[in-house]
Design an enzyme around this catalytic site. Structure first.
Site, short mmCIF file in Angstrom:
data_model
loop_
_atom_site.label_atom_id
_atom_site.label_comp_id
_atom_site.label_asym_id
_atom_site.label_seq_id
_atom_site.Cartn_x
_atom_site.Cartn_y
_atom_site.Cartn_z
N ASP A 338 38.06 -34.63 -20.16
CA ASP A 338 37.77 -34.47 -19.43
C ASP A 338 38.43 -33.61 -18.17
OD1 ASP A 338 35.13 -33.33 -21.26
OD2 ASP A 338 34.23 -34.73 -19.22
N ASP A 635 30.16 -36.67 -20.04
CA ASP A 635 29.39 -36.73 -19.50
C ASP A 635 28.14 -36.17 -19.74
OD1 ASP A 635 29.68 -33.96 -19.02
OD2 ASP A 635 31.53 -34.73 -17.24
N ASP A 639 27.33 -33.98 -24.32
CA ASP A 639 28.26 -34.55 -25.38
C ASP A 639 27.74 -35.91 -26.34
OD1 ASP A 639 29.57 -32.94 -24.20
OD2 ASP A 639 30.04 -33.72 -21.52
P1 ATP Z 1 35.88 -30.67 -17.16
O1 ATP Z 1 35.55 -30.00 -18.58
O2 ATP Z 1 37.03 -30.06 -16.56
O3 ATP Z 1 35.45 -31.37 -16.78
P2 ATP Z 1 33.60 -29.08 -17.57
O4 ATP Z 1 33.25 -29.07 -18.28
O5 ATP Z 1 32.76 -30.01 -16.02
O6 ATP Z 1 35.00 -29.24 -16.45
P3 ATP Z 1 31.81 -27.23 -16.43
O7 ATP Z 1 31.03 -28.30 -15.22
O8 ATP Z 1 31.15 -27.02 -17.72
O9 ATP Z 1 33.08 -27.67 -16.64
O10 ATP Z 1 31.65 -25.53 -15.83
C1 ATP Z 1 32.51 -24.40 -16.92
C2 ATP Z 1 32.69 -23.52 -15.58
O11 ATP Z 1 31.65 -23.20 -15.63
C3 ATP Z 1 32.97 -23.75 -14.66
O12 ATP Z 1 34.91 -23.03 -14.92
C4 ATP Z 1 32.90 -22.28 -13.49
O13 ATP Z 1 33.47 -21.04 -14.23
C5 ATP Z 1 31.06 -22.43 -14.14
N1 ATP Z 1 30.27 -24.11 -13.15
C6 ATP Z 1 31.02 -25.02 -12.67
N2 ATP Z 1 29.96 -25.63 -12.53
C7 ATP Z 1 29.17 -24.40 -11.66
C8 ATP Z 1 28.10 -24.74 -11.11
N3 ATP Z 1 27.27 -26.10 -10.28
N4 ATP Z 1 27.76 -23.70 -10.60
C9 ATP Z 1 27.95 -22.19 -11.34
N5 ATP Z 1 28.77 -22.45 -12.76
C10 ATP Z 1 29.82 -23.48 -12.25
#
Ligand code: ATP
Length: 934
Positions: A338, A635, A639
């Site tokens: 990630d 996480d 997943d």
């Molecule tokens: P990574 O894979 O890099 O760890 P992630 O999988 O955790 O990132 P996500 O958290 O799924 O990424 O976020 C995907 C998208 O969702 C982000 O690019 C953002 O646009 C949106 N996002 C992330 N956090 C939030 C939130 N708390 N509220 C609303 N939208 C969010």
């Protein structure tokens, strides 16, 4: 003691909580929807005890002892002892028994400690619960939950105790831990009939089960042993399996070896009889061979090496949940990680704001409050109305909280959301105030697959506002843009921010009638007005950049899998050094590929963006179809399948959900990519050390067998003290001395050996390589022949020289003592050579492993006793040696040094030659060299 009127009964009545209405349940357990008071919680904890399950341990002393004794090798030894005693060789029999007891004891103590160490790991990843205490949301250790606590559940949580639900939103719980049924159960609030079976009590959440989707609030009705799981948990063992592929392979080799050795023993017995041995002598020879040739110490050494590995990994923040992972880590060829928090710092800082009426840059990095808005490089006075509205919406559609400090802000909750709060405060918008004025009535929490979050608020004038924030593409589909603004123009703005490595969130708003106090999915399907964009940076971790480089050197490909925008991913990927050609593949593109094409793309691309959890599973499978050994991080709840499918599932200790941790093989206690690289390094070291132990132990056994077989076949038979007996270079008890005492004293320290200098500069191990590799076999033969030759030669030489001087009996004792001493010294020298598989010991650092010198010191003392103590002389039939004899023994034993030195030099030359053509296989993403798995 008298009870106060508010005190609940000392023992909660066995209530059918599921037959009560939620309010009745709360009342019965004397709690409120706001939870217990702190004092009450403390008091109940003292009364009901901690919320923990006592489990029957797999590594209890009796089990470990049983495992030690329940070993065919031990049976053979015991049989040998009995037979020896029956044949009148009482001393021999007793010595065999004594050594068996000693060996079992050493093995027992070490394995017991190893088992305890591994069990302790499960306590290193703490379980927590979110509860309401006096109306405030707090996170407490799950062990501190008490009946009456009001717990908040959300998807991915492990339910920490048995509880009656008092509010649910699409709550589904997977109850496999309790019922074995892996399909999630839909939960609801209505009371059910008192005679309902466990699986039908759909308004209860049971401790140990997992929240698959949705959220809920529930009041705890039973903790610890009083829970349903507590009642059956005595039947469940602790989930620590001490078996790994290697221990299994060794166990099977051990079985074959035992059978083989028994056969050879029988052959030897026959040869002895043919040559005219007395029957009892011939039998003794057979038994002696069995005793000498079976590597009794090996299982204990393997367990210990694995346990040491597990402990070192834990010290480097990778907690092993499944023991085989220790080995698999060493052959990992791809790590899929990630981005946020693992490769980056997860310290989000909003840097850019965009609204349809203007764009601003925010100065002041970090959580320092001196930020100001700039436009085109010029500071602006005040905060323009459009920006204010955007910032305020970011504060309201938000679950994070700021903890004021002196000059900096502490943060609880998701760092992405924290950044929105910080930037608002910087611009003078008070978070507390805004949240009081526009009270939140309902929310749809953020989930990775949705990529948005929505909240419903009173707008202060009797109406309702819905705020929506999330990925720009997802929001734009739900927005009606004002005149003169096209989705393309907004997306171009998004790209501009993302190209600078920023994560971009869009924020939107719409109105609902005042009659509404709940949000439904249809409410967020469309009709929103776009307020603007917020772009935030999250710099890569320094140590992740270094770890990526280390992985590349080690022939391991690192792939980044992120939910972020592809431009953001590309920019961060470049900073981390992941790209070979800058290509990024998105989740949507992945979804369109068939399996064959996917396997190509998965192998040749290193950065994946806008990936949803289900893509992760396909990616793992695609890479595995190319024979990659895949480590995958995750996480979230969704997943879990990918983590299970991966060869090494890696969960996040801090931010990960309980579900992902349950599915994982290892848990990172610091969520840091560098810890995966560290674990790989430790995994390689453990495997090296196991091979070192094997390469050390096996030659001793073969050598002893050769010595025995050779003398039975060729040495003369003569009369000793009036009895006809074969001339033997070693007595059975002496062989046992070497095989058990010396070998364990020397092989054990190898399990503690430091890592090889080049451990992270060579290719991953081929997981299909047999344990008895060509290297081990060749090494065993070479060393065994040298050892047997040296010992036999010196024995004959000493016997012939001393015979005329001191007579047959003494000459034989001296020559035998000399033969044993030669073998022991040989082992000491050989062990030093085994400390490094390929390189010289000096490169490794002669004193880098103090355990080696402890082992040698102990052995030298024991051997001195063996030679010079009258009591030992009597038991083992030894005689004192002079300096001359010792010198010769040492000299002959030292032959092993140049021989193994030359072998290592020859092998490393050959390996270098084999690696020379650095033509990276296609699927390596152009990084490093390694074996192409068959
Ligand atoms: P990574 O894979 O890099 O760890 P992630 O999988 O955790 O990132 P996500 O958290 O799924 O990424 O976020 C995907 C998208 O969702 C982000 O690019 C953002 O646009 C949106 N996002 C992330 N956090 C939030 C939130 N708390 N509220 C609303 N939208 C969010």
């Amino acid at each position: 003691m008298h009870s106060s009127p508010t005190e609940p009964p000392r023992n909660l009545p066995v209530a059918a909580w599921y037959a009560l209405a939620p309010e009745a349940a709360l009342e019965r357990i004397q709690s409120t929807p706001e939870g217990l008071s702190l004092a009450e919680a403390r008091e109940r904890l003292a009364r009901y005890g901690p919320n923990v399950l006592e489990r029957e341990s797999q590594s209890g002393p009796w089990r470990v002892l049983f495992r030690q004794i329940n070993n065919p090798l031990i049976w053979v030894l015991l049989g040998a002892a009995a037979l020896a005693i029956a044949l009148g060789k009482v001393t021999d029999g007793l010595v065999v028994l004594a050594v068996v007891v000693l060996n079992t004891l050493i093995g027992f103590v070490q394995e017991f400690r190893a088992g305890k160490a591994i069990e302790a790991l499960s306590r290193m990843v703490p379980e927590t619960a979110t509860v309401l205490r006096e109306g405030h949301k707090v996170t407490v250790p799950a062990a501190e939950l008490v009946p009456g606590d009001v717990v908040l559940l959300c998807s991915g949580d492990k339910v920490p105790a048995d509880m009656r639900l008092i509010a649910v939103r699409n709550l589904q719980v997977e109850e496999a831990a309790l019922t074995g049924e892996s399909v999630p159960v839909h939960k609801q609030l209505q009371p059910v009939a008192e005679e309902a079976a466990l699986g039908d009590r759909s308004n209860l959440a049971f401790g140990g089960t997992l929240v698959a989707t949705g959220t809920g609030t529930a009041v705890v009705v039973a903790t610890g042993a009083a829970t349903e799981l507590g009642r059956i948990s005595k039947l469940l063992g602790e989930a620590v399996d001490m078996q790994t592929p290697l221990t299994k392979a060794l166990a099977s080799i051990g079985r074959y070896l035992t059978v083989g050795i028994l056969l050879v023993s029988v052959v030897l017995l026959g040869v002895g009889l043919l040559r005219g041995y007395e029957a009892s002598e011939a039998l003794l020879v057979g038994i002696t061979l069995a005793v000498a040739a079976i590597p009794e110490g090996l299982p204990a050494i393997v367990t210990i090496a694995l346990a040491i590995g597990v402990q070192r990994m834990a010290a480097r923040r990778a907690v092993i949940r499944k023991l085989p992972a220790v080995e698999t880590l060493g052959s990992t060829t791809v790590i899929c990680s990630d981005k946020t928090g693992t490769l980056t710092r997860n310290e989000m800082t909003v840097q850019a704001l965009w609204t349809p009426s203007g764009a601003w840059f925010v100065s002041g990095v970090g959580y320092a409050p001196e930020g100001r808005l700039h436009q085109d490089g010029v500071p602006v006075e005040g905060v323009p109305a459009a920006a204010r509205e955007l910032l305020r919406a970011g504060v309201l559609c938000n679950d994070a909280a700021l903890l004021p400090g002196d000059g900096t802000w502490g943060l609880t909750g998701d760092p992405t959301e924290g950044a929105l709060l910080v930037v608002a405060e910087k611009a003078g918008i008070r978070v507390e105030e805004a949240r009081e004025r526009f009270a939140r009535m309902d929310a749809i929490p953020f989930e990775s697959e949705n990529q948005f979050m929505a909240t419903l608020h009173a707008n202060g004038e009797g109406g309702r506002h819905v705020f929506l924030k999330g990925a720009p593409e997802v929001l734009l589909r739900r927005c009606e843009l004002s005149q003169g603004l096209s989705p393309e123009a907004v997306l171009a703005e998004v790209e501009r921010m993302a190209e600078a490595g920023m994560r971009v969130l869009a924020v939107a708003m719409k109105e609902l009638p005042a009659t509404r106090d709940q949000l439904e999915m249809e409410d967020v399907a469309g009709g929103f007005c776009l307020l603007g964009l917020q772009g935030m940076i999250d710099p890569p971790r320094e140590e992740a950049i270094a770890a990526v480089r280390a992985c590349h050197e080690a022939g391991i490909v690192v792939k980044m899998i992120t939910g972020d925008h592809h431009k953001t991913a590309e920019s961060i990927g470049r900073e981390l050094g992941l790209h070979k050609d800058g290509s990024v593949v998105t989740g949507r593109q992945l979804a369109e590929l068939d399996d064959a094409r996917l396997s190509e793309v998965a192998a040749s691309t290193n950065v994946f963006a806008r990936v949803a959890p289900e893509h992760k599973l396909r990616l793992v499978r695609a890479l595995q179809s190319r024979h990659h050994v895949v480590a995958m991080t995750g996480d979230g709840v969704n997943d879990a399948p990918a983590l299970k499918q991966a060869n090494i599932g890696v969960a996040m200790g801090i931010t990960g959900t309980a579900v992902s941790k349950e599915a994982a093989d290892i848990v990172l206690t610091d969520d840091n990519f560098a810890s995966i690289a560290a674990a790989v390094e430790e995994g390689r070291r453990v495997y090296d050390n196991l091979i070192k132990s094997l390469a050390f132990v096996l030659p001793t056994n073969l050598g002893l067998a050769l010595i025995l077989a050779f003398s039975v076949a060729f040495f003369p038979i003569q009369s000793v003290a009036g009895e006809l007996a074969p001339l033997m270079p070693m007595l059975p008890t002496q062989l046992l001395w070497i095989n058990l005492v010396a070998t364990i004293a020397l092989a054990l320290p190898l399990a503690f050996e430091a890592k090889e200098v080049n451990v992270m500069r060579r290719s991953p191990r081929n997981p299909h390589e047999p344990v008895l590799s060509r290297f081990v076999v060749v090494r065993t033969l070479v060393a065994a022949v040298l050892m047997a030759g040296g010992a036999l030669g010196l024995f004959l030489w000493e016997y012939r020289a001393e015979l005329p001087r001191v007579g047959q009996e003494v000459a034989l004792k001296e020559a035998q003592t000399m033969a044993v001493t030669t073998v022991i010294l040989f082992q000491i020298f050989y062990m030093l050579m085994c400390r490094s598989l390929r390189g010289s010991v000096f490169k490794l650092g002669l004193f880098s492993n103090p355990a080696v010198f402890v082992g040698i010191g102990v052995l030298v003392l024991l051997q001195a006793g063996f030679i010079y103590l009258p009591f030992m002389q009597k038991v083992f039939g030894t005689a004192a040696l002079g300096w001359g004899a010792l010198g010769w023994s040492a000299l002959v034993a030292a032959i092993i040094l140049p021989v193994i030195g030359a072998e290592k030099a020859w092998r490393s030359r050959r390996e270098r030659a084999a690696e020379e053509p650095v033509e990276p296989p296609h699927d390596m993403g152009g990084l490093g060299r390694r074996h192409v798995p068959a």
